[in-house]
Design a protein around this motif. Structure first.
Motif, short mmCIF file in Angstrom:
data_model
loop_
_atom_site.label_atom_id
_atom_site.label_comp_id
_atom_site.label_asym_id
_atom_site.label_seq_id
_atom_site.Cartn_x
_atom_site.Cartn_y
_atom_site.Cartn_z
N ASN A 53 0.83 -1.21 0.00
CA ASN A 53 0.00 0.00 0.00
C ASN A 53 0.86 1.25 0.00
O ASN A 53 0.64 2.19 -0.79
N LEU A 54 1.90 1.26 0.85
CA LEU A 54 2.75 2.45 0.94
C LEU A 54 3.56 2.66 -0.33
O LEU A 54 3.72 3.79 -0.80
N ILE A 55 4.07 1.57 -0.93
CA ILE A 55 4.85 1.70 -2.16
C ILE A 55 3.94 2.10 -3.32
O ILE A 55 4.32 2.94 -4.16
N GLN A 60 2.20 6.19 -7.25
CA GLN A 60 1.14 7.04 -7.79
C GLN A 60 1.44 8.52 -7.56
O GLN A 60 1.10 9.37 -8.38
N ALA A 61 2.11 8.84 -6.43
CA ALA A 61 2.48 10.23 -6.17
C ALA A 61 3.53 10.70 -7.16
O ALA A 61 3.53 11.87 -7.58
N ILE A 62 4.44 9.80 -7.55
CA ILE A 62 5.49 10.17 -8.49
C ILE A 62 4.92 10.47 -9.87
O ILE A 62 5.47 11.29 -10.63
N GLU A 63 3.78 9.82 -10.22
CA GLU A 63 3.16 10.06 -11.52
C GLU A 63 2.83 11.52 -11.72
O GLU A 63 2.78 12.02 -12.85
N SER A 97 4.91 14.40 -5.32
CA SER A 97 4.50 15.79 -5.12
C SER A 97 4.28 16.13 -3.66
O SER A 97 4.11 17.31 -3.32
N GLY A 98 4.28 15.13 -2.79
CA GLY A 98 4.09 15.39 -1.36
C GLY A 98 2.64 15.69 -1.01
O GLY A 98 1.76 15.73 -1.87
N THR A 132 -8.58 10.93 1.33
CA THR A 132 -7.77 10.59 0.16
C THR A 132 -7.53 11.84 -0.68
O THR A 132 -8.34 12.77 -0.67
N THR A 133 -6.40 11.85 -1.39
CA THR A 133 -6.10 12.92 -2.34
C THR A 133 -6.21 12.41 -3.77
O THR A 133 -5.95 13.17 -4.71
#
Length: 490
Positions: free
Chosen positions: A386-388, A393-396, A425-426, A441-442
């Motif tokens: 889940n964390l990875i 997905q954040a890196i996308e 993107s943090g 969720t974001t």
């Protein structure tokens, strides 16, 4: 250890912990006190006995102690003093005589007896007031001798278990309540005698046959010589709380199961790749083995090597299927000895295709030694995946950044720390406090249960999880697990 035969119930428990003294001035007692006082006064005033007759007023004070209040005893002492003086002056005119000395002795005795009686009565009244309050508590208070015979039973115990004080007294507590515990009762008793205190959960049965879970606190009462005399137990019914915890745990397990199924949908491509890869290898090696066998002179060594590769890839495919079945199965967590590095490796294997698809570099750091924990492998893999996945997905959404995810493991104090840092993107500082809240969720199509499930899993394993987020600088999610310093032999 003191034998049961040597131990008796302490005196102040013998009438029950909730029995209070009747402070009303009973007519019979008043009549008796009046008659004795009159008899002493007549004897002292009208006879010439060479004894301190007035000392007998001490008996009057003692008779009145049980039924008179402290104020009443004080007034009675004053009355006895006045009668003593009246009797003396009625029969004597000269103060310089032996009778006056006897009068003084009587007055001193009356004064001392009155003071002791008032003091004792005041202490008794305070004690009785405290016992009244204790009797009204909702806690079940039970007093037993060391061998378990009930000598005290308050209203809370009556309400909880259904037996009245009269029905419960002198019966064996363990037998009456059908007391059970994960720790044998003799072991509990030994701990109580050693430490003077014990606290734990018991399973007991009420008069109606209802089973209740009890949080029980035992205290050992000792006499002045240090000999154990009785057990004071304070019991609370926590059945509803425990059932609520079990219901919450079941809900969390079901939610974790739903989360895993959702995650498996997202990992469909990776799973297909993981299964197809060994199946393709099986087909290739099987065809090669057939070719070696169909030669004019069959090459059995090459055929054997090809079949060994077939067997190896078949086992690999089975392991993938078993791993998927474990993920989809809704079962009770099974804790076992785990190497956290092995958990990370298995998780990354499942994510292999996703990592390739997202063009992400996984960079691992480890201390170079085995980091063992006790946990459920499927649940811990769920946390890591889940964390990875969140990191990928954040890196996308972070164009122009390095596409790295750093996975670190280390030993800190008595815990194992796992850190997963992405270059995405943090998350804004305003969301840091609610990262692990349910349904936060974001993501545009996110369910908002992933991090919430991760927290429940890690906390159930005795650890902690948190996120360190800096806007536009990626995020680091860390969790800890209790380290196993001594690895049990297998």
């Amino acid at each position: 250890m003191v034998s049961h035969e040597e131990i008796d119930s302490p005196p102040f428990f013998s009438h029950g912990i909730v029995e209070l003294t009747d402070r009303s001035t009973d007519f019979v007692v008043i009549s008796l006190v009046s008659a004795v006082m009159a008899a002493i006064f007549i004897t002292d005033a009208l006879t010439s006995l060479d004894i301190a007759v007035a000392v007998l007023y001490v008996l009057v004070i003692m008779i009145a102690m049980r039924s008179f209040s402290a104020q009443g005893i004080g007034l009675l002492t004053l009355a006895c003093t006045c009668l003593t003086l009246a009797a003396f002056f009625n029969s004597h005119d000269n103060l310089l005589c032996a009778a006056f000395a006897r009068c003084l002795v009587s007055l001193v005795a009356i004064a001392i007896a009155g003071w002791l009686a008032v003091t004792t009565k005041q202490f008794s009244d305070r004690l009785q007031a405290q016992l009244k309050l204790l009797a009204q508590t909702h806690d079940a208070i039970i007093v037993c001798t060391i061998d378990g015979s009930i000598s005290g039973w308050n209203l809370g115990a009556h309400t909880l278990y259904g037996w009245s004080e009269g029905e419960a007294k002198n019966r064996k507590c363990w037998d009456l309540l059908n007391t059970r515990s994960s720790t044998p009762l003799p072991v509990i008793k030994d701990e109580l005698l050693t430490n003077g205190y014990w606290e734990g959960e018991l399973m007991e049965t009420t008069r109606t046959g209802k089973e209740v879970i009890i949080l029980s606190r035992w205290s050992l009462y000792k006499d002045s010589s240090g000999r154990p005399q009785a057990i004071l137990a304070s019991n609370n019914d926590i059945t509803d709380e425990r059932r609520a915890e079990e219901a919450l745990h079941r809900s969390q397990t079901e939610l974790a199961h739903v989360s895993r199924l959702t995650m498996l949908g997202e990992l469909g491509t990776s799973i297909a790749h993981e299964v197809n890869q060994p199946l393709a290898a099986i087909t290739t090696n099987a065809e090669a083995a057939l070719r070696w066998l169909r030669r004019t002179e069959p090459d059995l060594n090459e055929a054997q090597a090809a079949m060994e590769r077939v067997s190896s890839n078949a086992r690999r495919a089975c392991e993938v299927i078993l791993r998927i079945r474990a993920w989809t199965r809704k079962s009770i967590p099974k804790y076992e000895l785990l190497d956290i590095e092995a958990v990370l490796t298995d998780s990354l294997t499942l994510l292999d295709r996703e990592i390739y698809h997202h063009r992400v570099n996984i960079i691992r750091y480890a201390e170079g030694r085995s980091l063992h924990v006790s946990g459920d492998p499927v649940q811990l893999q769920q946390v890591v995946i889940n964390l990875i996945m969140n990191g990928m997905q954040a890196i996308e959404f972070a164009d122009g950044r390095t596409r790295d995810i750093h996975v670190r493991t280390r030993h800190r104090d008595q815990t194992i720390v796992v850190e997963i840092e992405d270059s995405g993107s943090g998350i804004g500082e305003e969301n840091k406090a609610i990262l692990f809240d349910a349904f936060f969720t974001t993501k545009e199509n996110g369910m908002g249960i992933g991090l919430c499930i991760c927290r429940s899993i890690i906390e159930a394993h005795g650890g902690a999880i948190w996120g360190e987020c800096k806007e536009k600088q990626g995020a680091t999610f860390s969790f800890t697990l209790p380290a196993l310093t001594q690895i049990p032999e297998t």
